[in-house]
Design an enzyme around this catalytic site. Sequence first.
Site, mmCIF file in Angstrom:
data_model
loop_
_atom_site.group_PDB
_atom_site.id
_atom_site.type_symbol
_atom_site.label_atom_id
_atom_site.label_comp_id
_atom_site.label_asym_id
_atom_site.label_seq_id
_atom_site.Cartn_x
_atom_site.Cartn_y
_atom_site.Cartn_z
ATOM 1 N N GLU A 131 -6.661 -6.167 20.807
ATOM 2 C CA GLU A 131 -7.160 -5.103 19.932
ATOM 3 C C GLU A 131 -8.388 -5.642 19.208
ATOM 4 O O GLU A 131 -8.355 -5.977 18.037
ATOM 5 C CB GLU A 131 -6.080 -4.675 18.927
ATOM 6 C CG GLU A 131 -6.455 -3.418 18.158
ATOM 7 C CD GLU A 131 -6.709 -3.632 16.663
ATOM 8 O OE1 GLU A 131 -6.936 -2.653 15.976
ATOM 9 O OE2 GLU A 131 -6.680 -4.788 16.189
ATOM 10 N N LYS A 151 0.845 -1.192 0.000
ATOM 11 C CA LYS A 151 0.000 0.000 0.000
ATOM 12 C C LYS A 151 0.879 1.240 0.000
ATOM 13 O O LYS A 151 1.948 1.265 0.640
ATOM 14 C CB LYS A 151 -0.880 0.055 1.248
ATOM 15 C CG LYS A 151 -1.790 -1.147 1.433
ATOM 16 C CD LYS A 151 -2.950 -1.146 0.451
ATOM 17 C CE LYS A 151 -3.901 -2.292 0.790
ATOM 18 N NZ LYS A 151 -4.929 -2.501 -0.229
ATOM 19 N N ASP A 171 -3.223 -7.983 17.502
ATOM 20 C CA ASP A 171 -4.025 -7.372 16.444
ATOM 21 C C ASP A 171 -5.230 -8.254 16.104
ATOM 22 O O ASP A 171 -5.073 -9.454 15.839
ATOM 23 C CB ASP A 171 -3.110 -7.227 15.215
ATOM 24 C CG ASP A 171 -3.668 -6.292 14.170
ATOM 25 O OD1 ASP A 171 -3.641 -5.079 14.401
ATOM 26 O OD2 ASP A 171 -4.129 -6.789 13.120
ATOM 27 N N GLN A 228 -0.935 -12.571 10.507
ATOM 28 C CA GLN A 228 -1.321 -12.475 9.104
ATOM 29 C C GLN A 228 -0.030 -12.295 8.315
ATOM 30 O O GLN A 228 0.996 -11.958 8.884
ATOM 31 C CB GLN A 228 -2.256 -11.291 8.887
ATOM 32 C CG GLN A 228 -1.629 -9.970 9.324
ATOM 33 C CD GLN A 228 -2.637 -8.831 9.392
ATOM 34 O OE1 GLN A 228 -3.821 -9.039 9.610
ATOM 35 N NE2 GLN A 228 -2.161 -7.616 9.199
#
Lengths: 649, 649
Positions: free
Chosen positions: A403, A243, A374, A303
């Site tokens: 989170e 990104k 996360d 991830q």
Amino acid sequence: MNEKLWSRVVITYVEPQVNGGRWPIRRSVGQSVSVTVGAIVDGHDMLRAECHLVLMDENSGVFPLTLRYNDEYTGCFTPPSIGCYTYRACAWIDRFGTWQEEFARRVKGGAAEPEILVELRTGADLIAEVAELATGADRSALHKAAKALESGHTEPAFEEELLALYRRHDPKTGAAWSDDRLLVVDRKLATFAAWYEFFPRSSGAIGHGTLDDAAARLGGIRKMGFDVVYLPPVHPIGTTFRKGKDNSPAAEAGEPGSPWAIGSGEGGHKSVSSALGGLEAFNRFIKRANELGLAVALDIAFQCSPDHPYVTDHPEWFRKRADGSIRYAENPPKKYQDVYPFDFTCADFPALWEELKSIFEFWIERGVHIFRVDNPHTKPFAFWKWSLDALYKEHPHLIFLAEAFSRPKIMAHLATLGFNNSYTYFTWRNSKAELESYFEELTKSELAEYFRPNLWPNTPDILHDYLAHGGRAAHLVRFALAATLSSVYGVYGPPYEHVVHRQHPDREEYADNEKYEVRIWNWDDPTSLQPFFRRINRIRKENPALHGNRSLQFLPTTNPQIVAYIKAESENIIICVVNLDPRQIQECTVDLAATALPEGFQLHDLVGGERYFPAGTVHFVRLDPNIMPVRIYRVLSRTVTEADFDYYA
Amino acid sequence: MNEKLWSRVVITYVEPQVNGGRWPIRRSVGQSVSVTVGAIVDGHDMLRAECHLVLMDENSGVFPLTLRYNDEYTGCFTPPSIGCYTYRACAWIDRFGTWQEEFARRVKGGAAEPEILVELRTGADLIAEVAELATGADRSALHKAAKALESGHTEPAFEEELLALYRRHDPKTGAAWSDDRLLVVDRKLATFAAWYEFFPRSSGAIGHGTLDDAAARLGGIRKMGFDVVYLPPVHPIGTTFRKGKDNSPAAEAGEPGSPWAIGSGEGGHKSVSSALGGLEAFNRFIKRANELGLAVALDIAFQCSPDHPYVTDHPEWFRKRADGSIRYAENPPKKYQDVYPFDFTCADFPALWEELKSIFEFWIERGVHIFRVDNPHTKPFAFWKWSLDALYKEHPHLIFLAEAFSRPKIMAHLATLGFNNSYTYFTWRNSKAELESYFEELTKSELAEYFRPNLWPNTPDILHDYLAHGGRAAHLVRFALAATLSSVYGVYGPPYEHVVHRQHPDREEYADNEKYEVRIWNWDDPTSLQPFFRRINRIRKENPALHGNRSLQFLPTTNPQIVAYIKAESENIIICVVNLDPRQIQECTVDLAATALPEGFQLHDLVGGERYFPAGTVHFVRLDPNIMPVRIYRVLSRTVTEADFDYYA
């Protein structure tokens, strides 16, 4: 029927309990547990009760419970150390106490001598029975008392000393036991800590910073009074579908990518990006933090970027689409092609789960004992239960911050599984009514027994309109609320302390988000909020009232823009009054009638330094957001000395 | 780790539950159970949930639960019959429903054709999988849909029919199950009954009456609308330390003694006093009651007169004093020398317990299925658990009324052990505030799940000052309150219906108490309250709103002397308004705003017969205690027919 299987005594409930005793309650070292037990017996016998605390099959304390009223017994204990305890209540018939009480009524009722003599023999038998269980002086004293009663002396029948002696050796025959209840005790940092989040790559003076640049910032962070520094992922960042600035779908050349797109040819979750200086620089960072007494929290995001070594080494750990390609993360129609989620339910899940657990272990070995996890709510609860149980068993001092900005039951359930810190809805609770109702729930409901709110006014993902449009005053307000409403809080520091609050045009997020680019901050900006952070953190440290949340009580004010609350711990009493309107001066009176303040008191504002002497139980407040929208009063008695006046000079 | 041992789905709670699921909830036949379940899953999958009801290991129903909000699923079921059930919740991922929902978002978000085609194949795989589990037309339809999806047709992806078909054959892989919860279903009489207590020996026209005299009264009792006749003990009465008139310590010659001083040379708990006509007369009494559709409740008082055969046959069942004599009942300085309590903890307790249980069995065999148990709180809870469990197992239609005027936790615990009716504090709750707070507790707290209030305005032991000094109006008020606040109530009939309310000078008890003497009543007194009893009981029977307590809701009134409340069951709505002041006229308005009354309604007073047409949601009431302090309105729509107006002609 077997006499050993039943007791005349029944324990009807033990509180605190979470979900009927299925889940543990949590405390940290030094925090107490107030136990309430319902215990009954047929007939008119009196009961005694106690609470047993057990750590790893070892009895670590027996605490008396005393009758409050209506068959309810209460007591309090403070577990001695970190660990997983069980506690259970026990109640039994106070045979000699019951006898003494009945005997006194007989005598008062004018019982005749033959009846008195018969009853004295009953009392004598009770005493003689426990005498056999005693030794030394106690045994002699009991035998002597039994003989006196036996031979018709009534004096011992009224003696409190004899009752105490009996109770000391009471075999507690036929005692009833409650079910076991679970209690987990964490280190103090789990309930009292100020967190500071920053991106190491943005800590340099020029260009991409390293962990050595970040280490150089630690002194300043410590000086502001923070206890925990929390770093977003420090691993190599993937390049596939990287990104760009402000989450644009494709990065330009040289853009660093999101730290949450973990893994590249350089390595994965057990590596440190070479751009940050690699594992060596990380070790130096930990060393420096340790020197300063700062704990380090690492982000654990399970991830992978498409370039993560796991993707090629273990394609079986990822879910496939019908065309055989690996399924990237998505929430249709949104797509996150730079992120592959793990398939926690894959056929080979035991190997995957072991590997993921080993990531925690890898960083624990390198000195990290706090993890900000996360999105735990997108991984199976069973995985967390299994891995957290195993990790706590070896390392009971760990802290896991969930989170999970998810729905209430999911957040609560993660807390029961072992996440001993949790993000909250605080970030979106800005009005007085919202704050009062949310914090009533957090501190007064069953949640207070296990859910640890870690309050964040901002995160790299969230810049609420209130902060974005409220400017400096809003930043003062939200920071002070976070730091005083909960004993644990955190701030995503750099933009906050510099009051940088430009929003992304489409989202409640920062523009020029550090998630996607390197920023350079002027750490020495004299207009920053650093002195305010420091003041607030010092107030927190010096006032035990702010080290816990159970005492929180909101105070009525005459203005819906001003919220007021009190916290207390023993003699230390703190009252916070905050103007929630970041634009206008607001004034009100605060009603202190419902508080138990000492007769004749003064309020010492630890933020501004002024002293106030309220007349009666109503206190007038006027708060100018352009000067200081927050007052944090310490309640002092009027007889305070001059030294106390200078408390915050 | 074993995949079968964990599910992605977690059930976090199931309600109703009593004490964390340890104790059963209770219902009677026809009453429903509203179930609320918390169910969560990681990620964004949708869940489905249902509740399984199991009777004796046989599945007796599966009931769907639907998502309300925030991961809470609700549903309702009505257990089909008397018995001990378990119920458990189950939740699983709605795989095809989740897929359809995501697919719709993809299409709406403008997904490109390759993505659509890949996802259609995923949907096809799901459908093909359940097709294998289906047969006949369903199987063909599923296979057809799978093929259509496979070949790129999007229509089935939006079909609700296909989703329904999938769900019908969903293997519910990985479903999560809750713990079992317990549910006991009693006969309807346990929750809807009017009890009438009287002394058979006082039912004659002259001198000591017999059970045949009592049987002759049953027609009149039935005519008044009662369902249960409750008799104090009918056993032979001891002579040693027999109590005289008004509980005087020594009986004069010819005085009959207290029926609770059970046992003489004639027999004990399994005998009927010859003065009452013996067992033969008892059998005739039962037969007559059966003919009239009246149930008979017998008093079970586990205690003995000194003359009871048990005392000589089983001295080991009684506690001895230090001088070897049997310990009589006492609460120092009070003595009850005519009563020996059993020692439930004696060495030979199994034999004692078996014998006491056999007393219930003896009377069950003779047609008694309702027992009013005297002072159960002075016998071990374990005894009740053991004996009631065994008795219910053989006779699930039994009713046990606990006469435990004890402390709240003890009364509640007896209810959890199987006492499916309980005396209450109603007798002492006379003011509006007392009534409102007590009935809020009984009908809205956890108690409502298992504690069945059986309300008594008076008993042979209790004549409250309110009745003693309030005369006829007080008797109307308390009777109507008992009969409408709870679906189960009772009255100690003869003195109440004759408004005899002279108090003993020292105690809140009747003077000339029937416990110690034979009374003669004029059963045909035209000024008695019999017509009122009959009217109230008819109103109860004809209005389902009064057959349960869960719907009870108090209504605001403008006068603290007037209490008002509403009960509803489907279309049937009842509003009671009662002037609690037995001396003066009181008036008020009743606020109906919080009720869900039909648009345009009239109030038909089923007691007085008048009709009222309130304007708006406020209703004015004026109640003269010398005429009728009670109104029981049925809410009728304005479009009611003439026949309805004559409802109570």
